[in-house]
Design an enzyme around this catalytic site. Sequence first.
Site, PDB file in Angstrom:
ATOM      1  N   LYS A  48      -5.523  -1.198  -7.309  1.00 14.26           N
ATOM      2  CA  LYS A  48      -6.809  -1.974  -6.875  1.00 14.26           C
ATOM      3  C   LYS A  48      -8.124  -1.073  -7.007  1.00 14.26           C
ATOM      4  CE  LYS A  48      -4.880  -5.847  -5.824  1.00 14.26           C
ATOM      5  NZ  LYS A  48      -4.918  -6.881  -6.496  1.00 14.26           N
TER       6      LYS A  48
HETATM    7  N1  PMP Z   1       1.583  -4.959  -5.338  1.00  8.53           N
HETATM    8  C1  PMP Z   1       0.739  -4.652  -4.291  1.00  8.53           C
HETATM    9  C2  PMP Z   1       1.261  -3.547  -3.248  1.00  8.53           C
HETATM   10  C3  PMP Z   1      -0.357  -5.325  -4.082  1.00  8.53           C
HETATM   11  O1  PMP Z   1      -1.192  -4.890  -3.230  1.00  8.53           O
HETATM   12  C4  PMP Z   1      -0.855  -6.284  -5.147  1.00  8.53           C
HETATM   13  C5  PMP Z   1      -2.078  -6.769  -5.025  1.00  8.53           C
HETATM   14  N2  PMP Z   1      -2.280  -7.957  -4.265  1.00  8.53           N
HETATM   15  C6  PMP Z   1       0.143  -6.589  -6.199  1.00  8.53           C
HETATM   16  C7  PMP Z   1       1.164  -6.202  -6.245  1.00  8.53           C
HETATM   17  C8  PMP Z   1       0.084  -7.595  -7.130  1.00  8.53           C
HETATM   18  O2  PMP Z   1      -1.384  -7.383  -8.071  1.00  8.53           O
HETATM   19  P1  PMP Z   1      -2.215  -8.549  -8.620  1.00  8.53           P
HETATM   20  O3  PMP Z   1      -2.975  -8.878  -7.305  1.00  8.53           O
HETATM   21  O4  PMP Z   1      -3.181  -7.986  -9.628  1.00  8.53           O
HETATM   22  O5  PMP Z   1      -1.539  -9.495  -9.037  1.00  8.53           O
END
Ligand code: PMP
Length: 344
Positions: A48
């Site tokens: 992130k």
């Molecule tokens: N794993 C974790 C621990 C996350 O915080 C996120 C984000 N929501 C994701 C996977 C998935 O990533 P994305 O939001 O880019 O699909």
Amino acid sequence: MKKPINAHSNILDLIGSTPLVQLNNIAAPLTGNFYAKLESFNPGHSSKDRIASFIIEEAERKGLLKPGSTIIETTSGNTGFSLAMVSIVKGYKCILAVSSKSSPDKIDMLRSMGAKVYVCPAHVSANDPRSYYEVAKQLHSETDNSIYINQYFNELNIEAHYRTTGPEIWEQTNGQITHLVACSGTGGTISGIARYLKEKNPKVRILGVDAHGSVLKKYHETGEFDHNEIYPYRIEGLGKNLIPSATDFNCIDRYIKVSDADSAHMTRKVACTEGIFGGYTTGAVVQAMYQLNTEEEFDENSNVIAIFPDHGSRYMSKVYSNEWMENQGFFDTKNVETPERIEY
Ligand code: PMP
């Protein structure tokens, strides 16, 4: 002449260029070659960081932010931490509206990183004025020089990964990647990487990981939003009860669903077989690799890249706690009497 000091100008310089590591033990029973992209090597310990810095820098380029402006988002998770970190370095205020379900540890962590945190009741509908969505929107409309990140519906979430994570993987694999396995939450990670890789080689298979209790897989397969697919589950950051516009469903070849219990056990197994201390969705992605292997998705020539989204330190009171595992009934699924007896 003295040599210059070899230092980064600030912590944000360390975002991206995360390492790719071969999975030697956990992937040994599987057919093909398996590698993990360790997003925990970002300074905020998750993928992130990439979207936080990219979205804020785009807003700067468009002149939407000035010193002292405010960044607003609804999250207690990794995105909140990354936004707080970027805000500190760039001199912005950061306001996060979080649900009362968020653990006190998480709220303390965000406050320690300088964020102002509004804790909103968890059990109200999304359009209730007390919900964290509505509180964030309200704060945005009341606060001059503020931007609302809105990661589930922000195209820049995809763009951040298209510009950074995708090219990194292509270069690190010298174009030899055959499969990507990635969790789908907002969908930004999988969609951005997929768009880049498909441009380079349309044959690369893009495999999304979804949770039981989430609508994404069914929506991808049928185009239908099925309320019956929705029920509570434990994995955080994976799957959703709405359709995020930050997911480009057209560039994903298939979804696979994983369970809370399997993913939790796999997270711990990855830690004690590879020495990689990952978050809960690290286990989800490896569990998905196993299921895909059973369904003969891979062959001996497959070069499979799995995205490991974050670091295990955020899950000490969850998957890495025997008490929590026991309370979820997850040890029952392994048919053992006590957690100590589990050998991964
Ligand atoms: N794993 C974790 C621990 C996350 O915080 C996120 C984000 N929501 C994701 C996977 C998935 O990533 P994305 O939001 O880019 O699909």
